[in-house]
Design a protein around this motif. Structure first.
Motif, PDB file in Angstrom:
ATOM      1  N   ILE A  89       0.901  -1.223  -0.166  1.00 20.99           N
ATOM      2  CA  ILE A  89      -0.042  -0.059   0.160  1.00 20.99           C
ATOM      3  C   ILE A  89       0.882   1.172  -0.013  1.00 20.99           C
ATOM      4  N   HIS A  90       0.624   2.105  -0.965  1.00 22.87           N
ATOM      5  CA  HIS A  90       1.598   3.220  -1.018  1.00 22.87           C
ATOM      6  C   HIS A  90       1.386   4.285   0.163  1.00 22.87           C
ATOM      7  N   ARG A  91       0.246   4.543   0.506  1.00 24.95           N
ATOM      8  CA  ARG A  91      -0.167   5.307   1.595  1.00 24.95           C
ATOM      9  C   ARG A  91       0.122   6.835   1.561  1.00 24.95           C
ATOM     10  N   GLY A 149       8.222   5.927   1.200  1.00 20.83           N
ATOM     11  CA  GLY A 149       8.719   6.335   2.456  1.00 20.83           C
ATOM     12  C   GLY A 149       7.612   6.003   3.566  1.00 20.83           C
ATOM     13  N   SER A 150       6.460   5.939   3.102  1.00 23.25           N
ATOM     14  CA  SER A 150       5.200   5.890   3.877  1.00 23.25           C
ATOM     15  C   SER A 150       4.752   4.326   3.830  1.00 23.25           C
ATOM     16  N   ALA A 151       5.031   3.565   2.903  1.00 18.80           N
ATOM     17  CA  ALA A 151       4.489   2.572   2.297  1.00 18.80           C
ATOM     18  C   ALA A 151       4.396   1.344   3.518  1.00 18.80           C
ATOM     19  N   LYS A 152       3.532   0.475   3.398  1.00 17.54           N
ATOM     20  CA  LYS A 152       3.185  -0.484   3.992  1.00 17.54           C
ATOM     21  C   LYS A 152       3.251  -1.903   3.202  1.00 17.54           C
ATOM     22  N   ILE A 153       4.101  -2.764   3.694  1.00 15.14           N
ATOM     23  CA  ILE A 153       3.939  -4.100   3.103  1.00 15.14           C
ATOM     24  C   ILE A 153       3.159  -5.060   3.562  1.00 15.14           C
ATOM     25  N   ILE A 154       2.065  -5.480   2.850  1.00 13.84           N
ATOM     26  CA  ILE A 154       1.167  -6.405   3.276  1.00 13.84           C
ATOM     27  C   ILE A 154       0.866  -7.690   3.000  1.00 13.84           C
ATOM     28  N   PRO A 190      -8.144  -0.047  10.719  1.00  9.40           N
ATOM     29  CA  PRO A 190      -7.239  -0.780   9.988  1.00  9.40           C
ATOM     30  C   PRO A 190      -7.041  -0.023   8.619  1.00  9.40           C
ATOM     31  N   VAL A 191      -5.825   0.310   7.989  1.00 16.30           N
ATOM     32  CA  VAL A 191      -5.769   0.780   6.516  1.00 16.30           C
ATOM     33  C   VAL A 191      -5.423  -0.418   5.639  1.00 16.30           C
ATOM     34  N   SER A 192      -5.991  -0.285   4.585  1.00 20.28           N
ATOM     35  CA  SER A 192      -6.003  -1.260   3.628  1.00 20.28           C
ATOM     36  C   SER A 192      -5.882  -0.630   2.316  1.00 20.28           C
ATOM     37  N   LYS A 193      -5.333  -1.314   1.019  1.00 19.96           N
ATOM     38  CA  LYS A 193      -5.046  -0.961  -0.237  1.00 19.96           C
ATOM     39  C   LYS A 193      -6.212   0.277  -0.423  1.00 19.96           C
ATOM     40  N   GLU A 194      -7.552   0.150   0.039  1.00 22.37           N
ATOM     41  CA  GLU A 194      -8.459   1.213  -0.446  1.00 22.37           C
ATOM     42  C   GLU A 194      -8.132   2.457   0.075  1.00 22.37           C
ATOM     43  N   ALA A 195      -7.303   2.780   1.077  1.00 24.79           N
ATOM     44  CA  ALA A 195      -6.883   4.102   1.132  1.00 24.79           C
ATOM     45  C   ALA A 195      -6.053   4.779  -0.009  1.00 24.79           C
ATOM     46  N   ASP A 196      -5.568   3.892  -0.767  1.00 22.76           N
ATOM     47  CA  ASP A 196      -4.921   4.470  -1.909  1.00 22.76           C
ATOM     48  C   ASP A 196      -5.953   4.909  -2.903  1.00 22.76           C
TER      49      ASP A 196
END
Ligand code: ADE
Length: 316
Positions: free
Chosen positions: A154-156, A177-182, A215-221
């Protein structure tokens, strides 16, 4: 290296590998392999410089990160995630990470050079974009996001400042730099698993679920993507306000104005993307994933397979 060239008379095996798909293409590099030139940008922990490969003459964007500063501010984890996320990416719409190396002071990331700068600059100067131009950039951004998600990231922090443009005015998404590896196997210990959540991203593009501490998921992008489409059509982001606090209030209350002059298909796609509940947001699995967005009338006429090889519409 495995072999060395002897002086040039006969065709010997060379360590030079020009094919990016060849395993040896990614052989080790060091600081002195590049000549460094103009500064392209500066962040709190890094400076991006032009770097020219002394052997090939090819120019890159070299991101130089200050080790002491990163350690002092507890950002080591984010630098590692940025590197891991970037190294998973292989898409024309995303800056490619070619090599990393270090010296005593700094870490270096060698990236695609996106010579035409930030989409932000063009939005500020030239927005509202016409519908074809908006559609073109939205389509390229969507394909980049699709790739990011397919690679388990997720880029975020999707926003016009992080969408760079190359010589041909095609996009290159940057700043992981704000990404999350899911994905399952390489789960990084992040703020979400550690319990204390910290704000990541940029206020204007932050999703309501992040503000609710859900929880933050892909949909945040996809939310941020909706903000970017809005911004290309109107020159300002939908939840603009003088302070971060007021921006957050507007986002929580879904308080934005849909300009009358937006084309109906644009209004519809923006409204579907700017949905508070991520499960009801356009792009969610329940609503058909990213394919459903591609199929929306807003994108009528887009040649999804060839867009990165097409001529970009003029930005005037
Ligand atoms: N600024 C930050 N990253 C960059 C890149 N990859 N290309 C050009 N300018 C940049």
């Amino acid at each position: 290296s495995l072999t060395h060239t002897t002086g040039g008379s006969e065709p010997t095996l060379s360590t030079e590998v020009d094919d990016p798909s060849h395993p040896l293409y990614h052989h080790r590099r060091i600081v002195s392999d590049f000549d460094y030139g103009d500064i392209l940008g500066e962040g709190s922990y890094s400076t991006v410089l032009i770097g020219k490969d002394k052997r090939t003459g090819k120019q890159y964007a070299v991101k130089r990160l200050d080790k002491a500063h990163i350690v002092k501010n507890n950002k080591v984890k984010y630098v590692m995630i940025e590197r891991d996320a970037l190294s998973r990416m292989n898409h024309p719409g995303i800056v490619k990470l070619y090599w990393t190396y270090k010296d005593n002071r700094s870490l270096y990331f060698v990236l695609d050079l996106a010579r035409s700068g930030e989409l932000y600059t063009y939005v500020r100067r030239l927005a509202p974009f016409d519908l074809d131009t908006t559609k073109f950039y939205a389509a390229e951004i969507l394909l980049a996001i699709e790739h990011i998600h397919e690679r388990g990231v997720i880029h975020r922090d999707i926003k016009p400042e992080n969408i760079l443009l190359d010589d041909n005015m095609h996009i290159k998404v940057t700043d992981f730099g704000s990404a999350k590896i899911i994905d399952e196997n390489n789960q990084q210990e992040g703020e979400d698993t550690a319990g204390t959540r910290s704000f990541v991203g940029t206020a204007e593009y932050v999703s309501p679920e992040l503000l609710r501490s859900d929880p933050v998921s892909k949909e945040a992008d996809m939310w941020a993507f909706g903000c970017v489409i809005y911004q290309m059509l109107s020159c300002k982001s939908p939840f603009k306000a003088p302070t971060d606090y007021l921006i957050f209030q507007k986002i929580k209350n879904l308080e934005y104005v849909m300009p009358d002059e937006f084309p109906p298909a644009a209004k519809d796609i923006i409204q579907k993307l700017l949905t508070s509940d991520p499960e009801q947001r356009f792009g969610s699995q329940a609503l058909g994933g990213i394919q459903a967005i591609k199929d929306h009338p807003f994108f009528d006429g887009v040649d999804w397979e060839n867009i990165f090889n097409s001529t970009a519409p003029p930005l005037k």
